[in-house]
Scaffold this motif. Structure first.
Motif, PDB file in Angstrom:
ATOM      1  N   ASP A  32      73.653  35.753  49.030  1.00 46.66           N
ATOM      2  CA  ASP A  32      73.708  36.950  48.184  1.00 46.66           C
ATOM      3  C   ASP A  32      72.681  36.769  47.078  1.00 46.66           C
ATOM      4  O   ASP A  32      72.440  35.660  46.636  1.00 46.66           O
ATOM      5  N   TYR A  33      72.127  37.892  46.626  1.00 51.75           N
ATOM      6  CA  TYR A  33      71.067  37.802  45.629  1.00 51.75           C
ATOM      7  C   TYR A  33      71.421  38.526  44.342  1.00 51.75           C
ATOM      8  O   TYR A  33      72.080  39.566  44.356  1.00 51.75           O
ATOM      9  N   GLU A  34      70.972  37.968  43.245  1.00 52.02           N
ATOM     10  CA  GLU A  34      71.060  38.676  41.962  1.00 52.02           C
ATOM     11  C   GLU A  34      69.904  38.214  41.087  1.00 52.02           C
ATOM     12  O   GLU A  34      69.262  37.209  41.376  1.00 52.02           O
ATOM     13  N   ALA A  67      60.881  42.574  50.001  1.00 52.87           N
ATOM     14  CA  ALA A  67      61.244  43.918  49.526  1.00 52.87           C
ATOM     15  C   ALA A  67      62.545  43.939  48.729  1.00 52.87           C
ATOM     16  O   ALA A  67      62.651  44.653  47.733  1.00 52.87           O
ATOM     17  N   GLU A  68      63.525  43.121  49.132  1.00 48.99           N
ATOM     18  CA  GLU A  68      64.818  43.136  48.426  1.00 48.99           C
ATOM     19  C   GLU A  68      64.658  42.781  46.951  1.00 48.99           C
ATOM     20  O   GLU A  68      65.474  43.144  46.113  1.00 48.99           O
ATOM     21  N   ALA A  69      63.601  42.014  46.653  1.00 48.64           N
ATOM     22  CA  ALA A  69      63.396  41.564  45.275  1.00 48.64           C
ATOM     23  C   ALA A  69      63.063  42.718  44.336  1.00 48.64           C
ATOM     24  O   ALA A  69      63.082  42.567  43.115  1.00 48.64           O
ATOM     25  N   GLU A  70      62.773  43.891  44.915  1.00 49.91           N
ATOM     26  CA  GLU A  70      62.481  45.051  44.063  1.00 49.91           C
ATOM     27  C   GLU A  70      63.688  45.450  43.221  1.00 49.91           C
ATOM     28  O   GLU A  70      63.538  46.024  42.155  1.00 49.91           O
ATOM     29  N   ASP A  71      64.874  45.141  43.699  1.00 46.12           N
ATOM     30  CA  ASP A  71      66.090  45.384  42.907  1.00 46.12           C
ATOM     31  C   ASP A  71      65.972  44.812  41.507  1.00 46.12           C
ATOM     32  O   ASP A  71      66.333  45.446  40.524  1.00 46.12           O
TER      33      ASP A  71
END
Ligand SMILES: Cc1cc2nc3c(=O)[nH]c(=O)nc-3n(C[C@H](O)[C@H](O)[C@H](O)COP(=O)(O)OP(=O)(O)OC[C@H]3O[C@@H](n4cnc5c(N)ncnc54)[C@H](O)[C@@H]3O)c2cc1C
Ligand SMILES: Nc1ncnc2c1ncn2[C@@H]1O[C@H](COP(=O)(O)O)[C@@H](O)[C@H]1O
Lengths: 266, 316
Positions: A32-34, A67-71
């Protein structure tokens, strides 16, 4: 004054994770990423500088990630700043702090930045290295674990506090341009407003690769790193005795241990 | 080669641990151990670093009494040029955070931080460090680099006893432009609060407490139990408890504690630095994989509020 703020999405493990087939990392399906906690503070510091000095200060969050890092970037833009940059390419996979730093240093040069505010540490791998590697590549003055920052646009020096051990701090004067790594507690990061979150979606987010920045494949990823992961493994669990049962039973056992230790004295 | 670290005239405890690690490696690989001392008066540190197993002390006289990152980086860089050590060991300390990565970047040598185990596999140095919030470990190697720079986690290697009489060499230190200048120390505020380093029984709360309003419940519980309330850093940073209650590297070490209850604390290295020595630790955490359980004597996988609610009934 242009401030570049590198931010990172950190990964945490789900329960019962599995390793990748090569045994060198966790299977990404179990992560999971934050946004890294430290980056909330460095971005807040940048936003405050921008608010204090208006158009004299530009702040740009940048990340090296898929791309997910754009969050993470949108989360920053929801609080301030007008644009963000993301750098990615498959060759960047398995980059260590050195390889990531090469990308950030190139961005700082391209943007003509005057200040880089990185996080002190990333909560997933805890390298505490990226910011200082960037400083070295740029040839800039640097300070790590900054707990207070006093800088004005155009100033030749900044006054900062570094947090040492056991609550001791040190005040230092730092030549600009500089790379600083920001410590928790330097400020109180704000929450994004709903309006800010909405506006962030419309702000430009540029995506480039390391090649666009003038780096070769060999300078990033594993080949551009200063170490290589041989294998990853779950550490042996400690000898903790598990106290099981209902909360009432668990509490009774804790109470018994406590009373034994304190001699039952109340 | 070990680079000694000192603050306000005292050699740091971590330096002795790093020397112990170097001596251990030397035995595995038939090397010599040199300790570099950068100080205004390096001879002041000759005695404390003359530990059994140290072969040589390399003194560099510098124009500052305290750590300065440009000076350390440039001088250690030159020392590496001159001496070509296979391994350079530093403590994983705040000061090393401020220059070791820059030095590694400058030299493009092998590099890893926060390492807690080192060994040789043939000619390859293999370093172990943690990943994913201490839940995984990784073994690293350094692709055949001639020099590897490692920062070592503290409280892992035990300082070795016994003195030695190492050869003392003077190193002609280059003159370095210091781009940062220290202007003074700021002492921690000594609030008129309890001194948690004296407390025998501690109940500490971490971010699992979720909201400031929940502090009171744990304050009452600690009182009822005769425990001193402590906390992890986020709780102090948020101002929910005074900074004087913070346990850990940048807070206090609970030196006199016999029983430590950790509620909703994940067990970061920095928190554990202040409490991992406590003989009895009970950890309550909803995450069965939280790293606090690796050092706890008793593990309770449960919701801290439910446990607190029940615990209250035992201490009326
Ligand atoms: C230079 C430096 C110095 C530092 N010094 C210190 C220091 O002195 N002290 C310190 O503490 N930190 C220090 N830190 C910060 C440290 O890295 C961590 O960020 C911090 O310790 C995390 O605190 P925590 O465990 O409370 O929070 P988290 O890591 O967020 O953990 C919260 C835990 O609560 C659990 N939880 C959530 N809800 C519940 C529930 N209802 N019931 C039970 N459990 C629950 C979660 O599973 C999780 O494990 C320092 C960092 C740096 C870089
Ligand atoms: N992939 C990345 N993209 C952008 N910034 C990063 C990245 N990795 C590390 N950083 C920066 O380095 C800090 C963490 O340092 P480290 O512990 O060395 O990973 C973060 O707070 C960021 O400022």
């Amino acid at each position: 004054m242009k401030i570049l703020v590198p931010v990172k999405l950190v990964a945490s493990i789900d329960e019962d994770c599995e390793l990748r087939e090569d045994g060198r990392d966790v299977d990404p399906d179990f992560l999971d990423y934050e946004l890294n906690e430290w980056d909330d503070y460095s971005w807040e510091e940048a936003v405050r500088l921008q608010e204090a000095h208006g158009a004299e200060v530009e702040i740009i969050p940048v990340t090296v990630g898929p791309a997910e890092a754009e969050d993470g970037l949108r989360r920053c833009l929801a609080k301030g700043g007008e644009r963000a940059i993301r750098v990615w390419h498959d060759a960047l996979e398995a980059s260590d702090p050195m390889a990531v730093a090469r990308v950030i240093a190139k961005l700082a040069k391209r943007e003509n930045a005057d200040l880089v505010l990185a996080g002190t540490l990333s909560s997933d791998h805890g390298f505490a290295a990226t910011g200082m590697c960037v400083a070295s590549l740029l040839g800039w003055a640097h300070a790590a674990v900054v707990s207070r920052l006093d800088i004005s646009p155009g100033a030749e020096r900044a006054t900062v506090r570094r947090e040492l051990e056991a609550g001791l701090e040190e005040e230092i004067s730092v030549q600009c341009p500089a790379v600083l790594t920001i410590q928790l507690g330097i400020n109180e990061p704000r929450y994004a407003s709903l309006r800010g979150i909405k506006q962030a979606k419309a702000k430009p987010l540029e995506v480039v690769s390391h090649i666009d920045l003038g780096l070769e494949d060999a300078e990033v990823g594993e080949s551009g790193s200063l170490s290589r992961v041989r294998r990853m493994f779950a550490p042996e669990r400690g000898q903790a005795e598990l106290i099981e049962g209902t909360p009432a039973e668990q509490a009774a056992r804790i109470a018994a241990i406590v009373k034994q230790a304190t001699g039952g004295a109340q | 080669m070990v680079v000694a670290e000192h603050r306000r005239g005292e050699l740091t405890a971590a330096t002795l641990e790093v020397i112990a690690a170097a001596v251990e490696l030397k035995q595995a690989k038939d090397m010599t151990v040199a300790v570099a001392v950068l100080a205004r008066d390096p001879s002041a540190f000759t005695d404390p670093v003359s530990v059994a197993g140290v072969d040589e002390i390399v003194n560099a006289t510098v124009p500052v009494s305290e750590f300065q990152n440009d000076i350390y980086e440039a001088i250690v860089d030159r020392m590496i040029d001159a001496r070509q050590p296979a391994v350079v060991l530093l403590p994983h300390s705040i000061d090393a955070w401020g220059y070791a990565p820059a030095l590694a970047a400058r030299r493009q040598c092998g590099f890893a931080t926060d390492v807690f185990a080192l060994k040789y596999d043939g000619d390859d140095l293999v370093a172990t460090r943690a990943a994913y919030g201490e839940k995984m470990h990784v073994e690293l190697d350094f692709c055949g680099k001639d020099t590897v720079l490692i920062t070592l986690r503290s409280n892992i290697y035990k300082p070795i006893g016994g003195a030695s009489t190492p050869a003392v060499t003077n190193f002609e230190a280059p003159v370095v432009e210091a781009r940062t200048v220290a202007t003074g120390f700021i002492e921690p505020e000594s609030a008129g609060d309890v001194d948690i380093s004296q407390a025998e029984f501690m109940l500490s709360v971490g971010r699992g407490i979720a909201e400031e309003d929940n502090i009171e419940q744990f304050e009452e519980l600690a009182d009822a139990m005769g425990f001193t309330l402590g906390c992890s850093r986020p709780i102090a940073d948020s101002g929910w408890l005074p900074k004087s209650r913070q346990v850990g590297q940048s807070g206090k070490t609970v030196s006199n504690c016999n029983l430590y209850l950790a509620f909703g604390i994940s067990g970061s290295v920095q928190h554990m630095a202040g409490m991992k020595h406590v003989p009895k630790i009970i950890a309550v955490n909803t995450d069965a994989d939280a790293s606090i359980f690796t050092i706890a004597s008793y593990g309770v996988v449960a919701d801290m509020f439910e446990i607190a609610e029940e615990l209250k009934n035992h201490f009326d």
